[in-house]
Each structure stands twice: as structure tokens, then as C-alpha cells.
Design an enzyme around this catalytic site. Sequence first.
Site, PDB file in Angstrom:
ATOM      1  N   GLY A   1     -34.542  72.072 -21.162  1.00  0.00           N
ATOM      2  CA  GLY A   1     -34.449  72.009 -22.617  1.00  0.00           C
ATOM      3  C   GLY A   1     -33.249  71.272 -23.153  1.00  0.00           C
TER       4      GLY A   1
ATOM      5  N   ASP B   1     -40.298  47.610 -20.822  1.00  0.00           N
ATOM      6  CA  ASP B   1     -40.599  47.095 -19.486  1.00  0.00           C
ATOM      7  C   ASP B   1     -39.712  47.720 -18.416  1.00  0.00           C
ATOM      8  OD1 ASP B   1     -42.073  45.658 -17.661  1.00  0.00           O
ATOM      9  OD2 ASP B   1     -40.853  43.844 -17.826  1.00  0.00           O
TER      10      ASP B   1
ATOM     11  N   GLY C   1     -41.775  38.138  -8.258  1.00  0.00           N
ATOM     12  CA  GLY C   1     -41.350  39.040  -7.178  1.00  0.00           C
ATOM     13  C   GLY C   1     -39.929  39.520  -7.368  1.00  0.00           C
ATOM     14  N   ASN C   2     -39.140  38.768  -8.180  1.00  0.00           N
ATOM     15  CA  ASN C   2     -37.784  39.214  -8.521  1.00  0.00           C
ATOM     16  C   ASN C   2     -37.801  40.308  -9.586  1.00  0.00           C
ATOM     17  OD1 ASN C   2     -36.631  36.096  -7.752  1.00  0.00           O
ATOM     18  ND2 ASN C   2     -35.309  37.832  -7.289  1.00  0.00           N
ATOM     19  N   SER C   3     -38.915  40.439 -10.283  1.00  0.00           N
ATOM     20  CA  SER C   3     -39.002  41.407 -11.378  1.00  0.00           C
ATOM     21  C   SER C   3     -38.619  42.808 -10.909  1.00  0.00           C
ATOM     22  CB  SER C   3     -40.412  41.435 -11.957  1.00  0.00           C
ATOM     23  OG  SER C   3     -40.671  40.277 -12.697  1.00  0.00           O
TER      24      SER C   3
ATOM     25  N   HIS D   1     -44.110  46.742 -15.672  1.00  0.00           N
ATOM     26  CA  HIS D   1     -45.294  45.953 -15.321  1.00  0.00           C
ATOM     27  C   HIS D   1     -45.495  45.854 -13.810  1.00  0.00           C
ATOM     28  CE1 HIS D   1     -42.350  42.519 -15.037  1.00  0.00           C
ATOM     29  NE2 HIS D   1     -43.148  42.185 -14.051  1.00  0.00           N
TER      30      HIS D   1
END
Length: 458
Positions: A272, A142, A217-219, A112
Site C-alpha cells: 500500500g 516504451d 536489436g539494440n532496442s 515493444h
Amino acid sequence: MKPHRLLWIPLGLTLALASGVRAAAPPTNATDNDPLSDRRTPVVRAVEKAAPAVVNISTKQVREVRPYFWMEVPDVFKREFGDLFKPRRQVTGSLGSGIIISPRGYIVTNAHVVGQADEIIVTMADETQHKAELVSADPEGDLAIIKMETDKPVAAIHLGTSSDLMIGETVIAVGNPFGYQHTVTTGVVSALDRTIEPTPATKHEGLIQTDAPINPGNSGGPLLNIRGELIGINTAIRAGAQGLGFAIPVDKVRAVMIGLLSVRSAGQPWHGIRFDAAMLAPVVQEVEKGSPAAKAGILKGDRIETLGGQHAAEVIELETSMLDHKIGDGVSLGVRREGRTLDIKFTLAEAPKPDGVKLARALFGIHVQELKPELARSLKLAVDRGLLVGGVDPGSPAASAGFEHGDVVVQVDQYRIYDADSLGNLLAQVKKGERILFYAVRGRSVARAVMAARAPAE
């Protein structure tokens, strides 16, 4: 008598003067080489070890938007008052954190944070900035991988394990809350295997819960153990809660990253080989038929020990090294098989371009075509990119799932889909019976459906 000014003297010196002895000398455990050694706690050492691999990520999205009533306005008004209905340039952005996972500049973050970004800027600990490109993303989990432009090796995080986490053990979160770069917070592991639902349509399972403060902002930033090893990716806070943070366990992160790094895209170098995501070492899980690796004799169960003479200890480092090669480059693999070490060489080829439209109908019975903005406007659709459904085969998985003419497929599994080539690259690896998640837009609603692939001949 003039008043005396108060003379502030450090407490230690005051006690020393009162007792008639000299002030205490610095602690004896400080060394000449490191005068701060007595203050360098395990937390400090862990942060010093990991901080160079933590980055700030800022993104920019540029979109043209029209008034929401654009579709309902008669053409005569559009002609007479065209200026009122011209698309407006809207610039939005996001801010988050990331962790360098390879010296080659590959970074893992939350999907995100970088989803739909037109521009990604990475700011490192030394405040240098680099442009970056999205490699691949898993919106469902996520997680995303981006690659920043760099002309020299960069510091990478050491991956730990989340399999032996203990309730109550100290953890450290590093990130950029509210844009404040490289902020450090500490806490403990509060619980394991938590499930949260940030939105009615989003559900995250198996998370680490911590009371280390995690803010916007820590995400995408790291959750570290006391050794400075990555044990999780900070991903969410619960709105309105205090002291509740959540992180994706690193063992799950590692498995998803292996899948993201091995996504086959048209025009990219192709070997492959698909690796076993459950293994830390690069063990071959599958070899695609007709691929360079298959022609060279790579087999399921082979363990890759070296690439170009360099030791390959982990799958992620091997995959990122492969991605740095170009079409036509020769690669040399040291392969361990049944107690023997083999030297196998092959040339990377261009990834073939499977026909996504044909595969979609063969596997799921769904008829699709690329959606162009002009067509979307004429049909008054809510989205202008994706794959437009023209119909479904009776009795097919798509018919059972409820797909209808006019639906727009926007995502397959964890990948955004905008064209037939992208769809083909994904479906080319699908086997009979494999369950695939589709997201589709109908009107103003988004629905998800899981379909089991049928044999192409069915």
C-alpha cells in the site's frame, strides 16, 4: 639464382635490427597484475563494468489466425470446405536487449520488445539462458520490466543520471544488433530533449540523441557514460538515417520503473505504499487507505532506510525486494521521520480485487463487459480481447469523449487491459480530476481519448 622469399618482419623489430639495438620492451606502464593496463581505456573499463548486466531478449508469440475473409464466408462454405478455413498456428518473435536493474533478476527493456509475448528468454553475458515473465509495461513510454528466473543474485547496472549530460560527451551503446550479442559502439551526445514520431500514432519526447550506432536489436539496451553508468535506454533509430540514434533518459526511466514496480495486481502481495518517483531515495508519497502500511502507521513523507535490517538506498531496489516477498510475509521497515528512526512492522496482504466494471461507470460513465473470443467472432470485431463498451451515461466523461456502443477498450494509460480485474486494479488508484488515457478499437481503427475522472457520486 633462386628467387628469395620475402621474409615479413614486424616493423618495430625491423627498425631495431637496422639500428643495431634490441627491440623495444613492452610499455613500462603495464603491470604484472594487469599486462593490458596501458590499453584499458576509459571506454574499455566502462564496458567491462556494465557488460555483465546487459542481456539478450528473445520472444515468441503464438497466435491462431484465419483468412482475412473468414467473417464474410457463408456458413455453408465453412461446413463444406472447413479445412480451408481452419485457424492456422502462426509463430512470430522479436529480438532486443535489456539491462538487469536488480540482483534479484528484474530487467528493464523496451515495451515493444516484449509486448504480447507468450514466451520470453533472457540470454546473459555468460550465455546462460533463463525464462522470464512480464511484470508490467508502459507502451506509451516504451518501457517494460520483466523478471527472469534465477536462483542466485546476478550483476545489476549502476544507475547514473541524465540531468547533467553534456553535448559532445562520450557515450557507449551496448546491445544485440541483428542478434550479434554484446556489441559495443561509441559516440557522443549529439543533442538533448529530442522528439521523434516513429509512426503516425507514436510520439516519443525528451530523448537523448547520439551518433553511437544503434541498430535493430539494440532496442532496450543501455546507453552508458564513460563511468559505465546507465544514462539512457536505447529505443529507436530513424529509418533511412545514418548516425542518428535515440535513447530514453535514465531519470525518466527511473520514474517510470517506480510506477511499474508498484502496480497493484490481484493475488500479489500488497503493502500500500506509493513512492515519490522524483526522489532517488525511497520517500513515501502516498499510503493507500486500509492497506497494511496504513494500518501499521506509515505516513506520507516517511523515508524508508532499511528493509529487514538491510540498507535501502534506492526506491527500485526496495520495490523489487518487496515483490520477492509472499502474501503473509512479515516485513520490518526502518523509517526516518522528523529526525527519529522508527521500526515499523506489518504483514503483507493479498491485493484486494476492486470491481472494475463498477469503477469504470462511477468514474467515467462508461459501461463495459469482458470481451470473450466467441462474442468477438459473433460481432465480427477486429479484436477478440478487451472490454466491450455497452453504452455510456449521458453527460459523462465517456460521452464527452465520444465512446459508443460496440467500441472495445484495449488499453488504459500504459497498461493492456483484458479483464475487469485488471481494470479494477488500475482504477482503484484514480482520484477525482485525474486524467486517464484510454485506447479503444472501433471497426478497423484505433482511437485514444483522455478522460478526467469524476467523483463516484456524480
